[in-house]
Enzyme design. Structure first.
Site: not given
Ligand code: NAP
Ligand code: MG
Length: 503
Positions: A202, A254, A259, A276, A310, A407
């Site tokens: 997804k 995410g 997470g 991650e 991230c 963050e």
């Molecule tokens: P997010 O809001 O946590 O969303 C990540 C993914 O999860 C999206 O596809 C999101 O869908 C989905 N999602 C949301 N709620 C969910 C749930 N309850 N159950 C399952 N999936 C769900 O994060 P983001 O805003 O897209 O990304 C930014 C974050 O990612 C930052 O905190 C960043 O640090 C982290 N990140 C970490 C790494 C690493 O390698 N450590 C790399 C890149 C990014 P939707 O988009 O439709 O909400």
């Protein structure tokens, strides 16, 4: 991009590629082709499902705030169909392939990504707002590099796990964020397939375009049906996927908040899961460093991809004696950053990915100021439409400030000073995160000492934000669990059995 035309899905078989004006992006030829549909179904079992307007959502171009295309929001039933397709493929054709056969497919994907790199770069920048220079030079080439790297492992797995035999896990549920859409897809799909698994992935709701375009590429290379399935949608679709009873693995990238929710929801299930998550990296600058180079390093550490990274170096820790000079150099350098159209090859800072993220950034800066920070922003005008935020410094912050602890995920750098090496280490480690840090110094001994004391998955020295498929990536503490990349990245996708020798 006035030449860009949208196509109806019904029109797809007859659609002609529309030439892009490459005066925007540097290219040897003056034309390339980047087309996309006005609306997309889901990619399940090797083909796109029919697009249904009643089950759809808009994806916005953040550079101008206009609708770019529409996606299908996968329901619980759609996710179930996708998981069943992945299961059938795992238990059928794909599951019976040898590592050599799998590697051939992965090599084909990698080569096709390289061939179509310009097209993917343009789409990535339009969909997510990142400067074309970054998607062209970093995101897309790196995505191809991850497929090449794991293609190389697919037929050599016994050498990755000496003394053990490996078995694939089965059907992998993969969820990715919006900051590096195609690259995060590559980090997930390449090792999963190399190890013999099948996938339901997804993408993030604001950036599905390159994942959907990737499905067309999979059709072109003839990947067997059901090996990769892409279900678009919002958080709810992600929930359906992680809750599905017939998945064998969850790979999530995410936010730490989501997470944690997923970890809680699967606590009672015996399921392999890697995470991650977020970060709050420190960039530690010692007074013996080459300061002009270090300033370039800081610019790259925090302003790369608008700070939607991230592992961004979002906290500058600078040694007291050079702090004033470094801040002056930094302010001067920031005035030369070009903010604007992501498709202009001269742009340094593109658009913030979404309106929601822009509001988050604005809220954090307001909180920082309310808690006593002084704010320095790049002067100069921002585009009138779309979502933009100027590169910003926050000084006068303390270790307990919200903007130092949390963050922000935007082009915001907090600045603190330190006197001694141990104070720098203490400050760098004092957040809930542990993803990445950087050290900038002329002294190798200092790099080794500080590097050994930093609690983070990655430590860069005299550089920042460098990625390589051979290198593991991942976090400690609230930054995650498990590693992606390198041989470590294979471990996340296999069961290992001791066999006392090679299998
Ligand atoms: P997010 O809001 O946590 O969303 C990540 C993914 O999860 C999206 O596809 C999101 O869908 C989905 N999602 C949301 N709620 C969910 C749930 N309850 N159950 C399952 N999936 C769900 O994060 P983001 O805003 O897209 O990304 C930014 C974050 O990612 C930052 O905190 C960043 O640090 C982290 N990140 C970490 C790494 C690493 O390698 N450590 C790399 C890149 C990014 P939707 O988009 O439709 O909400
Ligand atoms: Mg978008």
């Amino acid at each position: 991009m006035s030449q860009m035309k949208l196509h109806d899905q019904s029109d797809r078989s007859t659609q002609k590629s529309i030439p892009i004006d490459w005066s925007y992006a540097e290219a040897p030829e003056n034309t390339s082709h980047a087309t996309f549909l006005k609306s997309y179904g889901l990619f399940i079992n090797g083909s796109f499902t029919n697009y249904d307007e009643s089950q759809s959502f808009n994806s916005i171009n953040p550079a101008n705030g206009e609708v770019l295309y529409r996606c299908t929001e996968a329901s619980e039933i759609d996710v179930d169909i996708a998981v069943k397709a992945a299961r059938a493929s795992f238990e059928g054709e794909w599951g019976n392939f040898s590592g050599t056969q799998r590697s051939h497919y992965l090599y084909r994907i990698a080569r096709m990504l390289q061939e179509r790199a310009r097209e993917f770069a343009v789409l990535e920048s339009m969909d997510g707002g990142k400067p074309i220079r970054e998607s062209r030079d970093i995101d897309i080439p790196l995505a191809a590099a991850y497929f090449f790297y794991y293609a190389g492992w697919a037929d050599k797995l016994p050498y990755a796990f000496p003394g053990k035999s490996s078995k694939p896990l089965g059907v992998c549920a993969q969820i990715i964020p919006w900051n590096f859409p195609l690259l995060m897809l590559a980090w997930k799909i390449a090792p999963a397939l190399a190890c013999g698994n099948t996938v339901v992935l997804k993408p993030a709701e604001t950036t599905s375009l390159t994942a959907l375009k990737f499905c067309e590429l999979l059709q072109d290379i003839g990947l067997p049906n059901g090996v990769v399935n892409i279900v678009t949608g919002a958080g709810k679709t992600g929930e359906y996927l992680v809750q599905h009873p017939d998945i064998d693995k969850i790979a999530f990238t995410g936010s730490t908040g989501v997470g944690k929710l997923i970890q809680q929801s699967i606590a009672k299930r015996q399921i392999s899961a890697t995470f991650e998550l977020g970060g709050k990296g420190a960039f530690i600058l010692f007074d013996d460093a080459a300061l002009n180079e270090a300033v370039e390093g800081i610019i790259n550490a925090i302003f790369f991809n608008q700070g939607h990274v991230c592992c961004a170096g979002s906290r500058l820790l600078v040694q007291e004696g050079v702090a004033e000079k470094v801040i002056d150099l930094l302010k001067n350098r920031m005035q030369h950053l070009i903010i604007g159209d992501p498709l202009d090859k001269n742009t340094d800072i593109g658009a913030v990915n979404s309106k929601t993220q822009l509001e988050t950034i604005q809220r954090y800066v307001a909180t920082g100021i309310k808690e006593g920070a002084s704010c320095y922003e790049c002067s100069g005008s921002l585009p009138n439409s779309g979502y933009y935020f100027p590169p910003t410094l926050l000084t006068g912050v303390s270790q307990s400030s919200t903007v130092v602890q949390e963050e922000i995920f935007g082009p915001i750098l907090t600045i603190q000073t330190f006197r001694t090496t141990d104070e720098a280490i203490e400050k760098a480690n004092n957040t809930p995160y542990g993803l990445a840090n950087g050290i900038w110094t002329d002294k190798g001994s200092k790099i080794f000492y500080v590097g050994s004391k930093l609690k983070s998955g990655v430590v860069w020295s005299n550089t920042y934000n460098k990625f390589d498929p051979t290198s593991p990536f991942g976090g400690y503490k609230e930054s995650g669990k498990g590693r992606e990349g390198g041989i470590s990245g294979l471990h996340a996708y296999v069961k290992l059995v001791n066999n006392g020798g090679m299998n």
